[in-house]
Design a protein around this motif. Structure first.
Motif, mmCIF file in Angstrom:
data_model
loop_
_atom_site.group_PDB
_atom_site.id
_atom_site.type_symbol
_atom_site.label_atom_id
_atom_site.label_comp_id
_atom_site.label_asym_id
_atom_site.label_seq_id
_atom_site.Cartn_x
_atom_site.Cartn_y
_atom_site.Cartn_z
ATOM 1 N N VAL A 8 54.479 -10.746 105.367
ATOM 2 C CA VAL A 8 54.317 -10.805 103.927
ATOM 3 C C VAL A 8 53.016 -9.953 103.653
ATOM 4 O O VAL A 8 52.936 -9.394 102.872
ATOM 5 C CB VAL A 8 54.306 -12.437 103.222
ATOM 6 C CG1 VAL A 8 53.891 -12.301 102.066
ATOM 7 C CG2 VAL A 8 55.722 -12.838 103.625
ATOM 8 N N ALA A 9 52.052 -10.373 104.381
ATOM 9 C CA ALA A 9 50.717 -9.821 104.354
ATOM 10 C C ALA A 9 49.799 -9.923 105.425
ATOM 11 O O ALA A 9 50.254 -10.831 106.418
ATOM 12 C CB ALA A 9 49.944 -10.640 103.120
ATOM 13 N N ALA A 10 48.614 -9.205 105.881
ATOM 14 C CA ALA A 10 47.948 -9.252 106.784
ATOM 15 C C ALA A 10 47.288 -10.662 107.116
ATOM 16 O O ALA A 10 47.043 -10.900 108.202
ATOM 17 C CB ALA A 10 46.831 -8.189 106.538
ATOM 18 N N ASN A 11 46.866 -11.453 106.168
ATOM 19 C CA ASN A 11 46.490 -12.762 106.264
ATOM 20 C C ASN A 11 47.509 -13.851 106.154
ATOM 21 O O ASN A 11 47.011 -15.127 105.808
ATOM 22 C CB ASN A 11 45.015 -12.851 105.325
ATOM 23 C CG ASN A 11 43.992 -12.033 105.742
ATOM 24 O OD1 ASN A 11 43.634 -11.978 106.605
ATOM 25 N ND2 ASN A 11 43.631 -11.342 104.929
ATOM 26 N N ALA A 12 48.625 -13.502 106.094
ATOM 27 C CA ALA A 12 49.885 -14.815 105.581
ATOM 28 C C ALA A 12 50.212 -15.139 107.215
ATOM 29 O O ALA A 12 50.462 -14.671 108.156
ATOM 30 C CB ALA A 12 50.836 -13.895 105.148
ATOM 31 N N LEU A 13 50.492 -16.443 107.289
ATOM 32 C CA LEU A 13 50.970 -17.145 108.367
ATOM 33 C C LEU A 13 52.467 -17.851 108.172
ATOM 34 O O LEU A 13 52.381 -18.642 107.024
ATOM 35 C CB LEU A 13 50.034 -18.153 109.006
ATOM 36 C CG LEU A 13 48.764 -17.548 109.484
ATOM 37 C CD1 LEU A 13 47.818 -18.638 110.012
ATOM 38 C CD2 LEU A 13 48.910 -16.557 110.693
ATOM 39 N N LEU A 14 53.472 -17.531 108.851
ATOM 40 C CA LEU A 14 54.445 -18.481 108.746
ATOM 41 C C LEU A 14 54.583 -19.739 109.394
ATOM 42 O O LEU A 14 54.203 -19.837 110.614
ATOM 43 C CB LEU A 14 55.601 -17.680 109.226
ATOM 44 C CG LEU A 14 57.313 -18.205 108.982
ATOM 45 C CD1 LEU A 14 58.093 -17.191 108.669
ATOM 46 C CD2 LEU A 14 57.482 -19.212 110.192
ATOM 47 N N ILE A 15 54.613 -20.796 108.788
ATOM 48 C CA ILE A 15 54.538 -22.379 109.152
ATOM 49 C C ILE A 15 55.650 -22.949 109.211
ATOM 50 O O ILE A 15 56.083 -22.957 108.029
ATOM 51 C CB ILE A 15 53.309 -22.900 108.477
ATOM 52 C CG1 ILE A 15 51.998 -21.977 108.949
ATOM 53 C CG2 ILE A 15 52.920 -24.250 109.229
ATOM 54 C CD1 ILE A 15 50.859 -22.371 107.837
ATOM 55 N N ILE A 16 56.124 -23.745 110.258
ATOM 56 C CA ILE A 16 57.173 -24.620 110.037
ATOM 57 C C ILE A 16 56.728 -26.213 110.588
ATOM 58 O O ILE A 16 56.301 -26.324 111.818
ATOM 59 C CB ILE A 16 58.368 -24.258 110.919
ATOM 60 C CG1 ILE A 16 58.941 -22.764 110.550
ATOM 61 C CG2 ILE A 16 59.590 -25.217 110.960
ATOM 62 C CD1 ILE A 16 59.873 -22.409 111.520
ATOM 63 N N ASP A 34 45.081 -20.279 96.952
ATOM 64 C CA ASP A 34 46.066 -19.851 98.187
ATOM 65 C C ASP A 34 47.578 -19.329 97.536
ATOM 66 O O ASP A 34 47.949 -19.629 96.443
ATOM 67 C CB ASP A 34 46.378 -20.605 99.176
ATOM 68 C CG ASP A 34 45.019 -21.098 99.809
ATOM 69 O OD1 ASP A 34 44.013 -20.059 99.393
ATOM 70 O OD2 ASP A 34 45.001 -22.032 100.693
ATOM 71 N N TYR A 35 48.314 -18.523 98.359
ATOM 72 C CA TYR A 35 49.606 -18.214 98.012
ATOM 73 C C TYR A 35 50.603 -18.789 98.920
ATOM 74 O O TYR A 35 50.261 -18.744 100.100
ATOM 75 C CB TYR A 35 49.894 -16.690 97.781
ATOM 76 C CG TYR A 35 48.755 -15.874 96.640
ATOM 77 C CD1 TYR A 35 49.467 -15.934 95.574
ATOM 78 C CD2 TYR A 35 47.580 -15.584 97.126
ATOM 79 C CE1 TYR A 35 48.626 -15.063 94.386
ATOM 80 C CE2 TYR A 35 47.007 -15.013 95.910
ATOM 81 C CZ TYR A 35 47.524 -14.903 94.504
ATOM 82 O OH TYR A 35 46.609 -14.077 93.704
ATOM 83 N N ARG A 66 51.080 -19.027 93.200
ATOM 84 C CA ARG A 66 49.474 -19.256 93.463
ATOM 85 C C ARG A 66 49.140 -20.688 93.059
ATOM 86 O O ARG A 66 49.517 -21.269 92.082
ATOM 87 C CB ARG A 66 48.628 -18.464 92.269
ATOM 88 C CG ARG A 66 47.312 -18.144 92.558
ATOM 89 C CD ARG A 66 46.514 -17.346 91.667
ATOM 90 N NE ARG A 66 45.118 -16.990 92.022
ATOM 91 C CZ ARG A 66 44.224 -17.832 91.466
ATOM 92 N NH1 ARG A 66 44.527 -18.744 90.984
ATOM 93 N NH2 ARG A 66 42.961 -17.547 91.872
ATOM 94 N N VAL A 67 48.571 -21.189 94.221
ATOM 95 C CA VAL A 67 48.645 -22.837 94.099
ATOM 96 C C VAL A 67 47.689 -23.138 93.317
ATOM 97 O O VAL A 67 46.527 -22.728 93.267
ATOM 98 C CB VAL A 67 48.232 -23.095 95.790
ATOM 99 C CG1 VAL A 67 48.193 -24.725 95.793
ATOM 100 C CG2 VAL A 67 49.254 -22.748 96.557
ATOM 101 N N ASP A 68 47.894 -24.194 92.482
ATOM 102 C CA ASP A 68 46.932 -24.908 91.590
ATOM 103 C C ASP A 68 46.618 -26.255 92.340
ATOM 104 O O ASP A 68 45.470 -26.683 91.989
ATOM 105 C CB ASP A 68 47.433 -25.202 90.247
ATOM 106 C CG ASP A 68 47.740 -23.652 89.435
ATOM 107 O OD1 ASP A 68 46.885 -22.806 89.676
ATOM 108 O OD2 ASP A 68 48.597 -23.618 88.725
ATOM 109 N N LYS A 113 46.241 -16.647 102.454
ATOM 110 C CA LYS A 113 45.068 -17.095 101.938
ATOM 111 C C LYS A 113 44.226 -15.784 101.207
ATOM 112 O O LYS A 113 43.575 -16.234 100.422
ATOM 113 C CB LYS A 113 43.985 -17.431 103.294
ATOM 114 C CG LYS A 113 44.318 -18.845 103.809
ATOM 115 C CD LYS A 113 43.730 -19.814 102.968
ATOM 116 C CE LYS A 113 43.994 -21.140 103.664
ATOM 117 N NZ LYS A 113 43.375 -22.304 102.768
ATOM 118 N N GLY A 114 44.736 -14.935 101.402
ATOM 119 C CA GLY A 114 44.023 -13.711 100.648
ATOM 120 C C GLY A 114 42.646 -13.311 101.094
ATOM 121 O O GLY A 114 42.200 -12.447 100.525
#
Length: 353
Positions: A8-16, A34-35, A66-68, A113-114
């Protein structure tokens, strides 16, 4: 927890997340701004020109929000991530609307995290991802058996399985143990994962007889062991084992055994009058301010007496300077013991008083 690099992006991690401990780890690392990307469902209603909108159709859609706000539910089995939709896979779902993602164990979530991830955040993820094996416990005798799965510090017990065998005082014909063993094996297989180890215990020789037929019932005998010293079967046997020295020996590499040993150390200090411990959120927060914390054990009951955000801030602050934190819940005797001590206990690097 399974963690992989996302495209998705350079600083994105897929988490399960795989259990309740993983959900709390996510609660600690996901923050405002965060996104989060996940598949969810939305109800889409069709509005006619002159009539009321219909009941609508629930459709699957991939959203980026976008997390609130991030919060755990009361049972700590679900994570709720709220925010504003920034991207959507369905044009009928508008950007800018508010939405809440509900994340449970087994769900797939991408977090961006952006920015570059902090060392503490990566350390928390790595610790969850490198968790030691889970354990399948079988407490068995000729009349009943219980199966439980231990993951981290959480225990899930499957209700008793009965053999139909009668005691020696009864003349009635007894049911076959082969059928009983087969039922137990099917139950174990239904919860067994690739890295799980099987621990079998109980009174008499039934435990060894069951161990000897594991391979005939399709279970990995090389990942199983028979434990002596626990002469109780069924659900009671599970709880007796979890409080026993046999557990600490058989599950020495597990998080549950580690936490049990730490709690015993705290109790020993209390009896000796030593001061290298702190009990309760207030005392632990004071110790954290001077970086005196070595490790913290906390139970889910802490959230009944303290603000969730305050607890998360405290735990993250001690992790940042190398202390360890362990979550437990009321499914185990250890969780109940921690709850009775105010929901949080800490071992200190040095005495404060």
């Amino acid at each position: 927890m399974i963690v992989k690099q996302s495209d998705v992006a350079a600083n994105a991690l897929l988490i399960i997340p795989e259990d309740a401990d993983d959900l709390f780890t996510l609660r600690r690392i996901i923050g405002r701004g965060d996104y989060a990307v996940a598949d969810t469902t939305r109800v889409l209603k069709q509005q006619s020109d002159y009539g009321r909108p219909n009941k609508g159709e629930r459709v699957k859609v991939r959203l980026t929000i976008r997390v609130d706000r991030v919060e755990l539910d009361a049972s700590v089995n679900r994570l709720r991530i709220s925010g504003t939709i920034t991207q959507t896979s369905n044009e009928l779902v508008s950007k800018g609307m508010h939405h809440a993602l509900s994340v449970q164990a087994g769900d797939i979530l991408t977090v961006d995290k952006g920015r570059k991830w902090q060392d503490m955040e990566l350390r928390l993820l790595r610790r969850s991802g490198d968790a030691s094996s889970s354990f399948i416990l079988v407490a068995i005798d000729t009349q009943e058996a219980a199966v439980a799965r231990v993951t981290g510090t959480h225990v899930k017990i499957i209700p008793n399985i009965y053999s139909g065998q009668h005691g020696k005082r009864y003349a009635a014909k007894n049911a076959s143990l082969d059928s009983f063993f087969s039922d137990i094996a099917k139950t174990v297989a239904s919860v067994l994962s690739e890295r799980d180890k099987i621990i079998i215990f109980g009174p008499g020789e039934t435990r060894r007889k069951f161990y000897n037929i594991l391979d005939k019932n399709g279970l990995p005998k090389e990942r199983a062991q028979v434990v002596d010293g626990v002469d109780v079967a069924g659900e009671d046997g599970i709880f007796v084992f979890l409080r026993s020295s046999a557990m600490k020996e058989a599950m020495s590499a597990s998080k549950l055994a580690t936490v049990s040993a730490m709690l015993d150390q705290v109790m020993l200090m209390v009896n000796r009058g030593e001061n290298k411990y702190a009990i309760g959120l207030k005392d632990i927060a004071n110790a954290a301010d001077i970086k005196a914390i070595e490790s913290i054990i906390f139970s889910d009951t802490i959230f009944k007496t303290a603000e969730e955000e305050d607890v998360v801030r405290l735990l993250n602050s001690v992790e940042a300077y190398g202390a360890r934190t362990f979550a437990v819940d009321s499914s185990t005797d250890i969780g109940l013991r921690v709850s009775s001590l105010g929901g949080m206990v800490a071992l200190l690097r040095y005495a404060m008083r």
